[in-house]
Design a protein around this motif. Structure first.
Motif, PDB file in Angstrom:
ATOM      1  N   LEU A  56       0.799  -1.233   0.000  1.00 19.85           N
ATOM      2  CA  LEU A  56       0.000   0.000   0.000  1.00 19.85           C
ATOM      3  C   LEU A  56       0.828   1.277   0.000  1.00 19.85           C
TER       4      LEU A  56
ATOM      5  N   LEU B 205      -0.212   4.461  -2.092  1.00 22.37           N
ATOM      6  CA  LEU B 205      -1.495   5.143  -1.899  1.00 22.37           C
ATOM      7  C   LEU B 205      -1.300   6.453  -1.139  1.00 22.37           C
ATOM      8  N   ARG B 206      -2.098   7.445  -1.504  1.00 26.69           N
ATOM      9  CA  ARG B 206      -2.062   8.710  -0.783  1.00 26.69           C
ATOM     10  C   ARG B 206      -2.612   8.543   0.626  1.00 26.69           C
ATOM     11  N   GLU B 207      -3.687   7.772   0.752  1.00 24.47           N
ATOM     12  CA  GLU B 207      -4.261   7.485   2.060  1.00 24.47           C
ATOM     13  C   GLU B 207      -4.951   6.121   1.982  1.00 24.47           C
ATOM     14  N   TRP B 208      -4.988   5.404   3.104  1.00 24.00           N
ATOM     15  CA  TRP B 208      -5.669   4.115   3.133  1.00 24.00           C
ATOM     16  C   TRP B 208      -6.076   3.772   4.554  1.00 24.00           C
TER      17      TRP B 208
ATOM     18  N   GLY C 155      -8.826   2.859   0.087  1.00 22.67           N
ATOM     19  CA  GLY C 155      -7.680   3.723  -0.174  1.00 22.67           C
ATOM     20  C   GLY C 155      -7.900   4.571  -1.402  1.00 22.67           C
ATOM     21  N   THR C 156      -7.118   5.641  -1.528  1.00 18.60           N
ATOM     22  CA  THR C 156      -7.196   6.520  -2.692  1.00 18.60           C
ATOM     23  C   THR C 156      -5.787   6.823  -3.190  1.00 18.60           C
ATOM     24  N   THR C 157      -5.717   7.098  -4.462  1.00 18.01           N
ATOM     25  CA  THR C 157      -4.448   7.457  -5.085  1.00 18.01           C
ATOM     26  C   THR C 157      -4.713   8.354  -6.271  1.00 18.01           C
TER      27      THR C 157
ATOM     28  N   VAL D 109      -1.051   2.833  -9.970  1.00 25.03           N
ATOM     29  CA  VAL D 109      -1.139   2.251  -8.631  1.00 25.03           C
ATOM     30  C   VAL D 109      -2.543   1.698  -8.389  1.00 25.03           C
ATOM     31  N   ALA D 110      -3.561   2.480  -8.778  1.00 27.11           N
ATOM     32  CA  ALA D 110      -4.941   2.026  -8.584  1.00 27.11           C
ATOM     33  C   ALA D 110      -5.205   0.733  -9.339  1.00 27.11           C
TER      34      ALA D 110
ATOM     35  N   LEU E  63      -3.253  -2.317  -7.644  1.00 27.19           N
ATOM     36  CA  LEU E  63      -3.818  -2.802  -6.389  1.00 27.19           C
ATOM     37  C   LEU E  63      -5.188  -3.435  -6.598  1.00 27.19           C
TER      38      LEU E  63
ATOM     39  N   ILE F 275     -10.066   0.425  -3.810  1.00 27.85           N
ATOM     40  CA  ILE F 275      -9.001   1.385  -4.087  1.00 27.85           C
ATOM     41  C   ILE F 275      -9.475   2.296  -5.203  1.00 27.85           C
TER      42      ILE F 275
END
Length: 724
Positions: free
Chosen positions: A422, A425-428, A441-443, A448-449, A452, A470
């Motif tokens: 992970l 990811l910007r946040e998860w 999670g977000t990206t 990356v999205a 994952l 995600i």
């Protein structure tokens, strides 16, 4: 299911009253939100209706929640089962009810028409539920597609939910909404508009929603409440419906309650033997469906709790010892049978065989998360030092407790396999309870999205039961993209973007606020849809006034002048002139218009025109019958605020002259009264009493271009004409 927001009262993973573990948010409403949760004791899924925080101290709404709780006495499989209200230690009130898993009829409505056969099955099921409610003098009052869920997607398993505005029809009983209108216009019975409701109102609403789902479109009843009330007096359009559905809905939705089925029992009797539009066979035979009893009492079933491991269960990371396991197991049994086993076990002498004994955690929980601008944080239980060390390698901010519990042998390895990929990811956030888990999670990196989502396509690793969500999400929505959409729909002057605190764009939580004017309702809807598609989860707020093409032609040529404070007051002419502050006039009425000069306007000239929906402009002042528009003359020596009548009652016009008019049905809609105060007369010569909006706009622009300083102020007000 909706994505959680930081401002939501509860987040996935939260534990209420040490019993209910929040799993997700199901819906947001005006007074309450609904969450899906699982009982940590029984393992059953439940729904929690939580009163919004700002209303928890309002006695009216707490009474409303208590009344909804009382509906638990309705025992029928087609009515959602309620339990009781609870209050959290910090004062939040929530109502516990069964969780019904399946699509609502509102979702099916968006997917297109449903078959008549399925809708007849839904009708039978829902009517049986209504019969159970009506028997206890409870009327739902808000039946609509979003209040009926098909459990498992099966029409025969329809369930009525949300009795939040239900009314007890026992004498003297009241609800928070009292006798006022309750329900959605599209599906409400005609009598509900005036506050009259009984069991027949629910029958009407059910028929209306069945018709909507057969058509695959919600009813279109009008643009305002007056049109809705008028159209509600007409029979619903059932042309093209097959029998017996057509005859059924015609009877259910008769405008006069006395012409409808009078109770749920009559609807069920019709379904068993349709009296028209059928071959006489029973509906149960037609659908090959069982003829259920009107009321079914279904006992609440509970799933057994998952087995808990014994206090000395071996930690997962140290359980897989090779070689001699059968011998050691036999030795253990002999020791235990010999009487010394218990002492050896609890004394820790067998730790070399079983591994160290850790306290049991129920539930076995872990939450790991990385905020957008912060480090990874982990708190919860781990089964071994090896797993703890592995997680500490990912986070220096961890609070981990060694514990045993009802988890799979591979639990620790599965958690590490979930968290390690992970980093992009910007946040998860990972929430784990026993073997159940949820990863979000977000990206802003599409690669990356995709990576994952492919990694977790079949669920989370190993024995973890759950899925990953995600999402690709732009960290900032560029202002240029919003402006491009605004410009493409600016058909009545420029649209204005209201400030949101970010010069370069919109953050993920920033609302998009737009103000201005458009030429039609269609433009406003298309603008909203275009912005909504661009906004993703951001809120879109349009403070946009809908005018019409004629008004917009002039609007775009109006001078850039400040307001001068001149007021426009409306009244209705007749034997006496009665004030009409709403500015809304119906066909046959005689609008009277006064312009109120403010105290500071004592010189110059006043020009008053009205632009109607047909594209014409009528000059109320000056005109050929009233040429003097000098402010000094209009004041005639009066000081302070002075009303100047520019459109008269018919009686005044007949006696003293002056422009007067009545509303006819040839041009209904919005008109605009313009009040221009200028230092000099606006035009060279007198304008005709009426002219086209285009001609007036061109003349106004020419006057402004010739001398922009002559116009001191511009005030306006909308006048609306409509059918009664």
């Amino acid at each position: 299911m909706l994505e959680s927001r930081p401002g939501d009262l509860f987040q996935p993973g939260d534990l209420l009253n040490n019993t209910y573990r929040i799993e997700c948010l199901l819906g947001r409403g005006g007074t309450s939100d609904v969450y899906k949760a699982r009982s940590e004791i029984s393992g059953n899924l439940v729904a929690l209706k939580v009163l919004k925080q700002e209303l928890a101290a309002n006695e009216d709404f707490t009474v409303l929640m208590a009344r909804e709780e009382n509906i638990r006495e309705i025992r029928h499989a087609a009515v959602v089962r309620y339990s009781e209200n609870h209050r959290t230690p910090d004062g939040h009130i929530y109502l516990l009810m069964d969780y019904v898993d399946g699509p609502g009829l509102d979702k099916r409505l968006k997917q297109g028409p449903m078959s008549a056969e399925d809708l007849l099955v839904v009708c039978r099921r829902v009517v049986q539920g209504l019969q159970a409610a009506h028997t206890r003098n409870i009327v739902h009052r808000d039946l609509s597609p979003d209040n009926i869920i098909l459990r498992g997607g099966d029409p025969a398993e329809a369930v009525i939910i949300d009795f939040g505005i239900a009314k007890d029809t026992n004498p003297g009983a009241q609800t928070i909404v009292g006798n006022e209108f309750a329900g959605k216009y599209s599906y409400a019975a005609p009598e509900q508009m005036s506050g009259n409701t009984d069991a027949r109102s629910d029958i009407y609403s059910l028929g209306a929603l069945l018709l909507a789902n057969f058509r695959g479109a919600a009813p279109k009843l009008g643009a305002n409440p007056m049109e809705v009330v008028e159209n509600k007096q007409k029979p619903v359009d059932t042309d093209g419906l097959p029998e017996p559905l057509k005859a059924l809905i015609d009877r259910m939705c008769a405008p006069d309650p006395d012409d409808r089925f009078q109770n749920a029992g009559e609807v069920l009797a019709f379904l068993d033997d349709p009296s028209s539009g059928s071959d006489g066979g029973s509906l149960a035979d037609l659908l090959d469906a069982p003829n259920e009893d009107a009321t079914i009492i279904v006992p609440q079933t509970s799933r057994p709790a998952p087995p808990q491991s014994p206090p000395a269960a071996k930690p997962a990371a140290e359980k897989a010892k090779k070689g001699g396991s059968g011998l050691w197991a036999a030795l253990l049994v002999l020791l235990l049978l010999g009487g010394g086993g218990a002492g050896a076990y609890f004394g820790g002498f067998l730790d070399s065989v079983l591994g160290p004994s850790y306290p049991v955690a129920r539930p076995y929980s872990l939450i790991a998360e990385k905020p957008a601008d912060g480090p990874v944080e982990i708190v919860g239980n781990v089964p071994s030092e090896a797993v703890r060390d592995g997680l500490l390698g990912l986070s220096q901010d961890a609070d981990l407790t060694l514990a045993s519990g009802a988890i799979a042998d591979s639990w620790g390895a599965d958690i590490l396999d979930t968290v390690k990929p992970l980093s992009g990811l910007r946040e998860w956030r990972l929430v784990v309870s026993n073997n159940k888990a949820r990863l979000t999670g977000t990206t802003d990196d599409t690669n990356v999205a995709e990576m994952l989502n492919e990694l977790f396509r079949n669920g989370l690793p190993g024995a973890l039961e759950g899925k990953a969500d995600i999402r690709f999400e732009l960290p900032m929505l560029p202002v240029a993209e919003v402006k491009a959409i605004m410009n493409s729909f600016a058909d009545c002057g420029p649209l204005v973007r209201q400030g949101n605190g970010h010069f370069e764009g919109y953050g993920p939580a920033d609302p998009i606020l737009i103000s201005g004017r458009v030429a039609s309702t269609a433009t406003r809807l298309e603008l909203f849809d275009a912005l909504r598609a661009l906004a993703h989860e951001r809120q879109v707020v349009l403070d946009v006034e809908v005018l019409n093409d004629a008004l917009c032609v002039v609007e775009q040529h109006l001078p850039k002048a400040p307001s001068g404070g001149a007021g426009v007051e409306f009244a209705v002419g007749g034997t006496s002139v009665e004030p009409n502050p709403s500015g809304r006039f119906f066909v046959g009425e005689n609008p009277v218009i006064d312009v109120v000069l403010p105290n500071g306007v004592t010189d110059g000239y006043l020009t008053v025109s009205i632009l109607d929906v047909s594209g014409n402009v009528f000059h109320l002042l000056p005109n050929i019958s009233r040429e003097d528009n000098a402010v000094a003359s209009l004041r005639d020596g009066a000081q302070g605020e002075v009303p100047v009548r520019v459109a008269y009652s018919l009686e005044e016009s007949a006696a003293n002259g002056g422009i007067a008019f009545k509303v006819d049905d040839s041009s209904l809609g919005k008109s605009k009264v313009l009040v221009l105060h200028s230092a000099e007369p606006l035009f060279d010569g007198m304008r005709p009493t009426s002219e086209s909006a285009v001609g007036f706009a061109e003349a106004l622009k020419a006057s402004y271009d010739a001398d922009s300083s002559r116009i001191r102020s511009l005030d306006s007000r909308i006048l609306v004409t409509a059918k009664p």
